[in-house]
Design a protein around this motif. Structure first.
Motif, PDB file in Angstrom:
ATOM      1  N   CYS A  89      94.604  -5.981  43.437  1.00 39.17           N
ATOM      2  CA  CYS A  89      94.578  -6.821  44.627  1.00 39.17           C
ATOM      3  C   CYS A  89      95.978  -6.855  45.210  1.00 39.17           C
ATOM      4  N   ASN A 115      97.174  -8.518  47.584  1.00 48.18           N
ATOM      5  CA  ASN A 115      97.599  -9.876  47.912  1.00 48.18           C
ATOM      6  C   ASN A 115      98.038 -10.641  46.671  1.00 48.18           C
ATOM      7  N   ASP A 116      97.217 -10.608  45.639  1.00 48.40           N
ATOM      8  CA  ASP A 116      97.545 -11.345  44.421  1.00 48.40           C
ATOM      9  C   ASP A 116      98.470 -10.561  43.495  1.00 48.40           C
ATOM     10  N   CYS A 122      88.675  -8.671  46.464  1.00 46.86           N
ATOM     11  CA  CYS A 122      89.095  -9.579  45.395  1.00 46.86           C
ATOM     12  C   CYS A 122      88.224 -10.835  45.450  1.00 46.86           C
ATOM     13  N   CYS A 126      90.571 -13.929  46.671  1.00 48.51           N
ATOM     14  CA  CYS A 126      91.184 -14.094  47.992  1.00 48.51           C
ATOM     15  C   CYS A 126      90.522 -13.252  49.070  1.00 48.51           C
TER      16      CYS A 126
HETATM   17 ZN   LIG Z   1      93.255 -11.374  45.573  1.00 47.50          ZN
END
Ligand SMILES: [Zn+2]
Ligand SMILES: [Zn+2]
Length: 814
Positions: free
Chosen positions: A160, A162-163, A177, A180
């Motif tokens: 992911c 973003n994470d 994900c 998110c």
């Molecule tokens: Zn994520």
């Protein structure tokens, strides 16, 4: 009589229940009461309680309280799933430490749980982020590692962006994900896995033991994805490499016209070299390197590179061209497939694009199919043709025979595969339990010895995500010595997926303060498996599959005697708003606690439980559109409050009719609560309230009805019930330890009357019916009577005269 004021009543009882220790599970082995383990899925501390919690816990608490009153010794614990991304992300956003943010939220949620009057045994609280807890998570990891069930490998993982961490396959939903919603990409990393695939068959078989919602069982079965078929070996003509292929349809082996490798298959570079196309293959491998696996599942089926080598079909010795193509995935089967274009749509599209032959090997009886004019692949049911010794046999019935033949000829064998992959548990994030492994240049992966656990998570870490674990950036933390040789070594810097923490917390509740082992096996044997588990269906695969896996491993280790953690499961619906899920970004989040402060926890609970069947979604906009309007549940509880006080102070005979209704209601509500039909139970209590009210208005007595009403209300509206039980009805002990009311069979029996059925005015049958039977019911009974049918002798009924419940006359003449 006092007015109904929950803001006065409720805080008082919170204090009383706690000082009385009402909800403490008894560990006395001689306690004669049957034990009952009522488990609620524990919350993430990512803010205060939300409406979804209010709903789930209203149901879980009603079950626990009902069981207490039925005479059970109930274990109803609470804890927090307190490691993980939501806490870490929120802390980063606010610029505070995840630990500080997490524990502040836990305090807030704890206050809110107390305020709504949950019947938790507070002496058993646990937090998975406490060293006293994750020490044992690490210990369990080590036990898995010692048994070969935790291993490390380099693999394509879901990343992911973003994470900034990898995700398990179970955490990727439609290519994104699950936390998110960011589209997941692919990354090759060396990661830790749990060998859940070793348990695939048992995870399937044991679903038969479970009283779980059918949809959860189905989701698990599909996720595990067992398929039966044959494994067949093809040989590469130019290099002599032997390649195993799994197929569910060995009856189509004679229709193979090409062969395809997944891009990641280790043989691809070598074969491309042998076939003279190393550059083309390399560029395809490069292009796919960063494509997420889930996107690959929908890959364009026409794309592919001819490797210039050939595979020998073992059943007929034919040489077919070999390709590498993105539509074949390394993750499923063996990463190599046989192309049967006449009977597989993806193979068909690939063959058409690359001008490969299409050969029909199964066709419907009496039909002649022409490969050149086929618009698409045909399903494979019919009669086998062009298939050597099997021509003329029906398919798919012939599959076992084909497999037997493959085995006799030494060309293949029966095989089973599963869709389930091993559980990827490494996370490149800070807020989790460190993986208790030391990497030694000489000894490789060495588990941290038990007496050195826990491997503590350091507080002074820059935990902003950056692609590698924040623990790797800590100046000193990772430097240690090898437990085997004592030489310099480094710690594993990844943390564990929080689903590891939640896969065993329900064992820990049985002996939460145990400091010499993860749990006391004797106490676990006493309480488990869980009698009733309550929680959201969003955990149908992740948590519920992992917990089942853990339990089976613990059984194999001899630590527990059962192999399923929870025999019964109930999923509550979601609380939504105007048809959509609630979210901060949509601005439609309704907070429950202000409503509780204003209208009372009892009103919130009853509203939730009365909104509809517990497993259905609740649309809050339809239930309580205006936060300033008095909730219907509050108004009803007010009526109960007034009627019970009045009945308590009233001397006087209780009318027979009210007594009958009371006992019928006890019988029905008992059975409703056993089946979690809270909404149905509440509507019956409302009917009883109304009858009690009219009796009182007619100057009758109603103490028996009031007593039963208060007791039946107790699991769902615990505050007002105890107030009325003790203050109005004058009982010394709490209603919550009172014995659930029993019903008098004679009184509960419904009145019966005799229904007379006439045909043209002559009596033809007499049927016993409920005195309250409706017109439709008696009409159906009359028309269904065999005696009446005989009397009618096929004559047409022109008119039906109904006087419910005592008379039906069927008229046949004009
Ligand atoms: Zn994520
Ligand atoms: Zn060493």
């Amino acid at each position: 009589m006092r007015p109904y004021d929950p803001t006065q009543i409720e805080p008082k009882w919170i204090e009383r229940w706690e000082s009385e220790g009402l909800y403490r599970a008894s560990e006395d082995p001689d306690d004669p009461r049957p034990r009952f383990y009522a488990l609620d899925m524990f919350p993430y501390p990512s803010g205060d309680l939300h409406l979804g919690h209010a709903e789930a816990f209203s149901g879980g608490d009603a079950i626990a309280r009902f069981r207490w009153m039925q005479g059970n010794n109930v274990l109803h614990p609470i804890g927090w799933d307190s490691f993980g991304l939501p806490a870490e992300n929120a802390a980063i956003k606010r610029g505070i430490h995840p630990k500080e943010w997490t524990y502040a939220n836990i305090d807030q949620q704890r206050r809110s749980f107390r305020r709504v009057g949950m019947s938790f045994d507070w002496t058993r609280q646990l937090h998975t982020s406490d060293p006293e807890y994750y020490r044992w998570t690490q210990w369990l990891f080590k036990r898995f590692f010692d048994r070969g069930l935790a291993y490390r490998k380099k693999a394509a993982a879901n990343w992911c962006p973003n994470d900034q961490t990898v995700l398990a396959n179970e955490q990727v939903v439609n290519g994104a994900c699950e936390r998110c919603g960011t589209p997941v990409v692919r990354k090759d990393l060396t990661q830790w896995f749990f060998k859940i695939t070793d348990y695939a068959q048992r995870l399937l078989d044991d679903t038969q033991e479970l009283e779980w919602p059918e949809r959860v069982i189905t989701m698990q079965r599909n996720w595990i994805g067992r398929s039966e078929g044959a494994s067949v070996v093809f040989e590469i003509a130019e290099t002599g490499d032997r390649v195993e292929v799994f197929t569910t349809r060995p009856d189509t082996l004679w229709g193979v016209t090409f062969f395809v490798f997944a891009v990641e298959h280790p043989l691809v570079p070598k074969l491309a070299e042998a076939g003279g196309v190393p550059a083309e293959a390399a560029s395809m491998i490069e292009a796919l390197r960063s494509t997420p696996l889930t996107v690959r599942e929908e890959a364009d089926t026409r794309e592919g590179v001819n490797l210039g080598v050939h595979a020998l079909n073992p059943v007929n010795g034919e040489r077919v061209p070999v390709f590498v193509a993105p539509y074949v995935l390394m993750e499923y089967g063996t990463g190599a497939v046989m192309g049967v274009p006449a009977h597989d749509q993806r193979d068909f599209e690939f063959a058409r694009h690359h001008g490969l032959p299409i050969r029909v090997v199964i066709q419907p009886e009496g039909e002649q199919r022409d490969p050149d004019s086929m618009p698409e692949a045909h399903d494979h049911e019919g009669v086998m043709v062009n298939s050597g010794p099997f021509d003329g046999l029906r398919s798919p019935e012939a599959i076992p025979e084909v497999i037997r033949w493959l085995e006799e000829q030494g060309k293949g064998r029966a095989a089973v595969t599963y869709r389930l992959r091993d559980w990827l548990l490494s996370r490149q994030r800070y807020w989790g339990a460190p993986i208790p492994i030391v990497h030694c240049p000489e000894h490789g992966e060495v588990a941290v010895p038990e007496d050195q656990l826990p491997v503590l998570l350091p507080d002074d870490v820059d935990f902003t995500p950056g692609g590698e674990s924040p623990l790797a950036r800590h100046p000193t933390w990772k430097h240690t010595t090898c437990p085997t040789c004592g030489k310099e070594a480094v710690r594993d810097t990844d943390t564990m997926d929080t689903f590891v923490d939640s896969s065993w917390y329900f064992f820990r509740y049985c002996s939460p303060h145990e400091d010499r082992q993860a749990f006391d096996p004797e106490k676990v044997a006493r309480w488990m498996p869980v009698d009733q588990y309550t929680g959201g269906v969003e955990h149908a695969i992740l948590h519920l599959l992992y917990s089942r896996f853990f339990t089976k491993v613990l059984k194999d280790m001899g630590m527990v005697s059962f192999s399923e953690p929870a025999l019964r499961l109930m999923n509550q619906g979601q609380v939504i708003f105007a048809g959509a899920s609630m979210s901060k970004s949509k601005g439609n989040v309704v907070e429950p606690m202000p409503l509780v402060e204003r209208w009372g926890a009892d009103s919130m609970r009853v509203t939730m439980l009365f909104a509809g069947p517990f497993e259905d979604d609740i649309d809050w906009k339809l239930i309580e559109p205006d936060p300033n309007r008095r909730p219907a549940a509050n108004a009803w509880l007010g009526r109960v409050h007034a009627a019970v006080w009045e009945a308590a102070e009233r001397e006087g005979e209780e009318p027979e009719e009210l007594r009958r209704l009371t006992h019928r209601t006890i019988e029905a509500v008992t059975s409703d609560l056993e089946r979690f039909r809270f909404n149905v139970a509440i509507s019956k209590l409302q009917v009883l309230t109304n009858d009690l009210r009219s009796t009182l208005d007619a100057s009758g007595g109603g103490r028996e009805a009031a007593t039963a009403l208060v007791q039946m209300l107790a699991p769902m509206a615990p505050f007002v019930a105890d107030e009325l039980w003790r203050e109005a009805l004058g009982n010394a002990e709490s209603v919550h330890v009172s014995r659930w009311p029993a019903f008098d069979e004679a009184l509960a029996k419904r009145d019966r009357v005799t229904l007379v059925v006439q045909v043209d005015g002559k009596v033809r049958d007499r049927i016993e019916v409920d005195a309250s039977a409706s017109e439709d019911e008696v009409r159906d009974l009359a028309l269904g009577s065999d005696k009446v049918k005989r009397a009618l002798d096929r004559r047409e009924v022109r008119q039906v005269i109904v006087r419910a419940p005592r008379l039906v006359n069927l008229v046949t003449a004009d």
